[in-house]
Design an enzyme around this catalytic site. Structure first.
Site, PDB file in Angstrom:
ATOM      1  N   SER A   1     -15.807 -52.426 -32.387  1.00 30.07           N
ATOM      2  CA  SER A   1     -17.288 -52.232 -33.363  1.00 30.07           C
ATOM      3  C   SER A   1     -18.221 -52.302 -32.063  1.00 30.07           C
ATOM      4  O   SER A   1     -18.263 -53.209 -30.667  1.00 30.07           O
ATOM      5  CB  SER A   1     -17.406 -53.310 -34.018  1.00 30.07           C
TER       6      SER A   1
ATOM      7  N   HIS B   1     -29.042 -50.139 -30.738  1.00 34.14           N
ATOM      8  CA  HIS B   1     -30.738 -49.764 -30.770  1.00 34.14           C
ATOM      9  C   HIS B   1     -31.054 -49.585 -29.451  1.00 34.14           C
ATOM     10  O   HIS B   1     -31.496 -50.111 -29.203  1.00 34.14           O
ATOM     11  CB  HIS B   1     -31.119 -51.270 -31.565  1.00 34.14           C
TER      12      HIS B   1
ATOM     13  N   HIS C   1     -23.542 -46.170 -35.118  1.00 33.41           N
ATOM     14  CA  HIS C   1     -23.173 -47.640 -35.297  1.00 33.41           C
ATOM     15  C   HIS C   1     -20.900 -47.077 -34.771  1.00 33.41           C
ATOM     16  O   HIS C   1     -20.497 -45.891 -35.540  1.00 33.41           O
ATOM     17  CB  HIS C   1     -22.704 -47.737 -36.244  1.00 33.41           C
TER      18      HIS C   1
ATOM     19  N   VAL D   1     -13.606 -48.789 -34.693  1.00 34.46           N
ATOM     20  CA  VAL D   1     -12.495 -48.410 -35.273  1.00 34.46           C
ATOM     21  C   VAL D   1     -11.154 -49.846 -34.460  1.00 34.46           C
ATOM     22  O   VAL D   1     -11.254 -51.016 -34.106  1.00 34.46           O
ATOM     23  CB  VAL D   1     -11.164 -47.225 -34.087  1.00 34.46           C
ATOM     24  N   ARG D   2     -10.335 -50.064 -36.443  1.00 37.17           N
ATOM     25  CA  ARG D   2      -9.294 -51.028 -36.259  1.00 37.17           C
ATOM     26  C   ARG D   2      -8.210 -51.467 -36.872  1.00 37.17           C
ATOM     27  O   ARG D   2      -7.682 -49.771 -37.126  1.00 37.17           O
ATOM     28  CB  ARG D   2     -10.475 -51.701 -37.273  1.00 37.17           C
TER      29      ARG D   2
ATOM     30  N   HIS E   1     -22.580 -33.901 -36.490  1.00 34.89           N
ATOM     31  CA  HIS E   1     -21.521 -33.911 -37.606  1.00 34.89           C
ATOM     32  C   HIS E   1     -20.493 -32.916 -36.638  1.00 34.89           C
ATOM     33  O   HIS E   1     -18.916 -33.133 -37.505  1.00 34.89           O
ATOM     34  CB  HIS E   1     -21.527 -33.134 -38.951  1.00 34.89           C
TER      35      HIS E   1
ATOM     36  N   HIS F   1     -29.878 -50.883 -54.050  1.00 37.34           N
ATOM     37  CA  HIS F   1     -30.880 -51.410 -54.540  1.00 37.34           C
ATOM     38  C   HIS F   1     -32.014 -50.575 -54.042  1.00 37.34           C
ATOM     39  O   HIS F   1     -33.180 -50.605 -54.377  1.00 37.34           O
ATOM     40  CB  HIS F   1     -31.463 -52.725 -53.912  1.00 37.34           C
TER      41      HIS F   1
END
Length: 305
Positions: free
Chosen positions: A92, A96, A106, A109-110, A145, A175
């Site tokens: 991961s 910044h 960000h 892959v896991r 994209h 929120h």
């Protein structure tokens, strides 16, 4: 029960190749390596670069951890696996940049495998990448994209649309009623193509990240900016913190499973600010951003660029 050695080998090579490419692009500092062990089983290697030419702070983390019971964040969509022993491994990163015109980004892959007390075993892949601009450029979004679509197209023409929607849905601040950025790809619990092809898909996503991101960096790294743009960037970083601490399942998994706190929270920005009731003035560059923080069909809308 273990992660396939070929998966671990790939993930370590991905971490190394990404760090090498970012160091070459930034040209200021090298990543500092921090190897660690997890008391509950496993460990990893965190790499951090700070105070670079364009990269203010970035972390690229490899982990391979084991445990006797999956935490709640990992069984949210799989309640049948509550309490199952597990192996989790992945890479991961969060970058910044200093220049407000370069987007935050960000990648993850896991691979997970789990086994219940009844001896039932399962495995799956997950991952994706997303882009969080503060001053969006349509050409950057289209490139991002298009690269994402090209990465997954060999595995099914419908996968980009599926993974893009999952990304828009997942990276959503309920929120705030806004997406975290302009999206990308996100998938989880993925094993429908069988191990070899599901792994190949995950490699394609991991390998596409640099192709998607570094051209954007090169286009934007030398754009002049003032205190105004910097202040807006720090304000918008607050949204990143809100998402990662309130909604992100990866952060929750790490904390709930007793992971290494420094590595889990390496996604936090080095500087950030909050401002009560802030609203950008109408007609300013800052006010444009709200038009981009919603799910949109970017490839159709921007195909004429």
């Amino acid at each position: 029960m273990s992660a396939a050695p070929i998966v671990i080998e790939y993930l370590k090579s991905l971490q190394a190749s990404i760090c090498d490419a970012i160091e070459m692009s930034d040209g200021q500092h090298r990543f500092v390596t921090d190897r660690w062990e997890r008391p509950g089983g496993g460990g990893g290697e965190s790499r951090m670069l700070r105070h670079g030419n364009w990269l203010e702070q970035g972390g690229v983390n490899f982990s391979h951890v084991t445990g006797t019971a999956l935490p709640p964040s990992a069984t949210q969509n799989r309640p049948d696996l509550a309490g199952a022993s597990f192996v989790a491994t992945g890479v991961s990163l969060v970058l910044h940049p200093r220049n407000p015109y370069i987007p935050t980004t960000h990648l993850n892959v896991r691979f997970f495998s789990a086994q219940t007390a009844q001896g039932e075993a399962t495995w799956w892949f997950g991952g994706g990448f997303d882009l969080t601009p503060h001053y969006p450029f349509d050409s950057d979004i289209r490139h991002w994209h298009e690269t994402a679509q090209s990465a997954v197209a060999p595995f099914g023409e419908a996968l980009y649309t599926e993974f893009k929607k999952s990304c828009d849905d997942y990276f959503y601040l309920k929120h705030r009623h806004e997406t975290r950025g302009v999206g990308g790809l996100f998938y989880d619990d993925f094993n429908r193509l069988g191990f070899e092809q599901s792994f190949a898909l995950t490699r394609a996503v991991g390998d596409a990240f640099l192709k998607a991101y570094l051209p954007i960096v090169e286009r934007r790294r030398n754009i002049p900016y003032s205190d105004r743009e910097r202040a807006f960037q720090l304000y918008r970083r607050g949204r990143y913190v809100e998402f990662n601490l309130v909604f992100d399942r990866g952060t929750l998994f790490g904390l709930q499973s007793g992971g290494r706190t420094e590595s889990i929270l390496m996604s936090m920005p080095p500087e950030v600010r909050w401002e009560y009731g802030y609203q950008p003035e109408p007609g300013t560059p800052e006010s444009r951003l709200s038009d981009y923080l919603t799910a949109r069909d970017w490839l159709t809308e921007l195909k004429t660029l």
